[in-house]
Design a protein around this motif. Structure first.
Motif, short mmCIF file in Angstrom:
data_model
loop_
_atom_site.label_atom_id
_atom_site.label_comp_id
_atom_site.label_asym_id
_atom_site.label_seq_id
_atom_site.Cartn_x
_atom_site.Cartn_y
_atom_site.Cartn_z
N THR A 168 -34.62 12.29 -13.54
CA THR A 168 -34.12 10.91 -13.63
C THR A 168 -32.77 10.74 -12.93
N ALA A 169 -32.05 11.83 -12.74
CA ALA A 169 -30.75 11.72 -12.05
C ALA A 169 -30.94 11.27 -10.60
N SER A 170 -32.03 11.67 -9.96
CA SER A 170 -32.32 11.22 -8.59
C SER A 170 -32.51 9.70 -8.57
N TYR A 171 -33.19 9.20 -9.60
CA TYR A 171 -33.43 7.74 -9.68
C TYR A 171 -32.10 7.00 -9.86
N GLU A 172 -31.24 7.54 -10.71
CA GLU A 172 -29.94 6.87 -10.95
C GLU A 172 -29.11 6.81 -9.67
N ILE A 173 -29.06 7.92 -8.95
CA ILE A 173 -28.27 7.97 -7.72
C ILE A 173 -28.82 6.94 -6.73
N THR A 174 -30.14 6.90 -6.60
CA THR A 174 -30.77 5.98 -5.66
C THR A 174 -30.54 4.52 -6.07
N GLU A 175 -30.60 4.25 -7.38
CA GLU A 175 -30.34 2.88 -7.85
C GLU A 175 -28.94 2.43 -7.47
N ILE A 176 -27.97 3.32 -7.68
CA ILE A 176 -26.57 2.92 -7.44
C ILE A 176 -26.28 2.81 -5.95
N LEU A 177 -26.78 3.72 -5.16
CA LEU A 177 -26.52 3.68 -3.71
C LEU A 177 -27.39 2.61 -3.03
N GLY A 178 -28.45 2.21 -3.68
CA GLY A 178 -29.40 1.30 -3.04
C GLY A 178 -30.26 2.04 -2.02
#
Ligand SMILES: *Cc1c(COP(=O)(O)O)cnc(C)c1O
Length: 354
Positions: A168-178
């Motif tokens: 899920t950390a990959s998803y969070e990073i991607t959400e924040i960076l767009g």
């Protein structure tokens, strides 16, 4: 509402859970992605540097992301006890989530080789702590054998639910960076985390067509089995969280490296400690020594030109655990405070004000 969400609630659809899974959460995840501008200036690079500060999870490390899923699934099966081998953070996390679930926890640790903060967590959460006269690899072997003989649920990263939660950390990073980052730097110990991040990024790539980051993993020079392509019988490093000689997810880490066209290399303890102090002094982020292998790795790649300092893009360094886990190391690594008599002048002078 108004209370925080844990990762199971936030990422229900991509995790192996259903309506009948009793969710055991301490509101893990949603950790900050910090823009490291001071560090970027100091390194003199054209790309953006971000720090994913996983030390701000409830028990102070990324292990909580995997543990909420592993313990919830154990509760769904009505397991009465969880067990793990640990260099420290897994035991801290397992014992906290087991406490929340009303389950027993057993943690098997290498004697004398885990940081005090982590040991204190396992003890205060009421785990049965067994210190064995061996290293982490020996502890894991014992735990695997115990799981075959007794009814206990193993919550090491060999448990696939751990990997699912950690992705899920990959998803969070991607959400924040767009977007996904261009490079991701991270420490590698038992190699569960690099496996999990890579799984997350591959899912995001499949679903949304976003490009895959290059996965850059770093072991400590004295504990670098993947780099040297051999089991290290007596792994040694100050970064106790990655003091592992025979990683359980070795093969998966090699796949992540090769499929992403990234790299796995080693960094010396000296460089790890340097990077660790730099993160604290320059960015105000206190991580544990093992976490700093990511920044030490980035610096190594700049030195040997594996990464172009002028490229325009984004680099994420994963800071896996909190600095307060290992306060002894910090106190040993910096100058002791000056002692003076109670006098305004003496304090002013010692403080460099006059
Ligand atoms: C567990 C841990 C690591 C290593 O992660 P693996 O999944 O074993 O590779 C690195 N840093 C910290 C702080 C950890 O707790």
């Amino acid at each position: 509402m108004g209370y925080g969400k844990g990762i199971i609630e936030k990422y229900f659809n991509i995790l192996p859970v259903n309506e009948n899974t009793p969710v055991v959460t301490l509101n893990e995840g949603s950790t900050p992605l910090i823009k490291a501008e001071n560090l970027r200036d100091k390194l003199g690079v054209g790309f953006e540097v971000f720090l994913k500060y996983e030390g701000l999870n409830p028990t102070g490390s990324f292990k909580d992301r995997g543990m909420t899923v592993a313990v919830s699934k154990a509760a769904e099966k009505k397991a009465r006890a969880v067990i793990c081998a640990s260099t420290g953070n897994t035991s801290a996390s397992a014992s906290a989530y087991a406490a929340k679930a009303g389950m027993k926890s057993i943690v098997v640790i290498p004697k004398g080789a885990i940081a005090l903060g982590k040991l204190s967590q396992a003890l205060i959460h009421g785990a049965k702590v067994v210190a064995v006269k061996t290293n982490f690899d020996g502890c894991l072997k014992v735990v695997r054998e115990l799981c075959e003989k007794y009814e206990v649920e193993m919550v090491n990263s060999l448990n696939p639910n751990r990997i699912e939660g950690q992705k899920t950390a990959s998803y969070e990073i991607t959400e924040i960076l767009g977007d996904t980052p261009d490079y991701q730097f991270m420490p590698v110990g038992n190699a569960g985390n690099i496996t999990a991040y890579w799984k997350g990024y591959k899912e995001i790539n499949e679903k949304r067509g976003l490009s895959l980051p290059k996965m850059m993993g770093f072991q400590a020079s004295g504990a670098a089995p993947i780099v040297e392509d051999r089991i290290v019988n007596k792994p040694e490093t100050v970064a106790t969280a990655i003091r592992i000689g025979n990683p359980a997810s070795w093969r998966q880490a090699v796949s992540a490296r090769d499929e992403s066209k990234g790299g796995i290399d080693s960094v010396s303890d000296e460089k790890i400690l340097q990077a660790w102090q730099e993160l604290a002094a320059c960015e105000g982020v206190f991580a544990e020594p093992a976490s700093a292998a990511s920044l030490a790795g980035l610096k190594l790649c700049l030195e040997n030109k594996k990464i172009d300092k002028d490229f325009r893009g984004s680099v994420v360094c994963i800071l896996t655990g909190h600095g307060l886990k290992d306060p002894d190391r910090a106190v040993k690594s910096v100058k002791k405070p000056v002692v003076v008599k109670e006098s305004t002048e003496k304090v002013a002078s010692a403080a460099g004000l006059i």
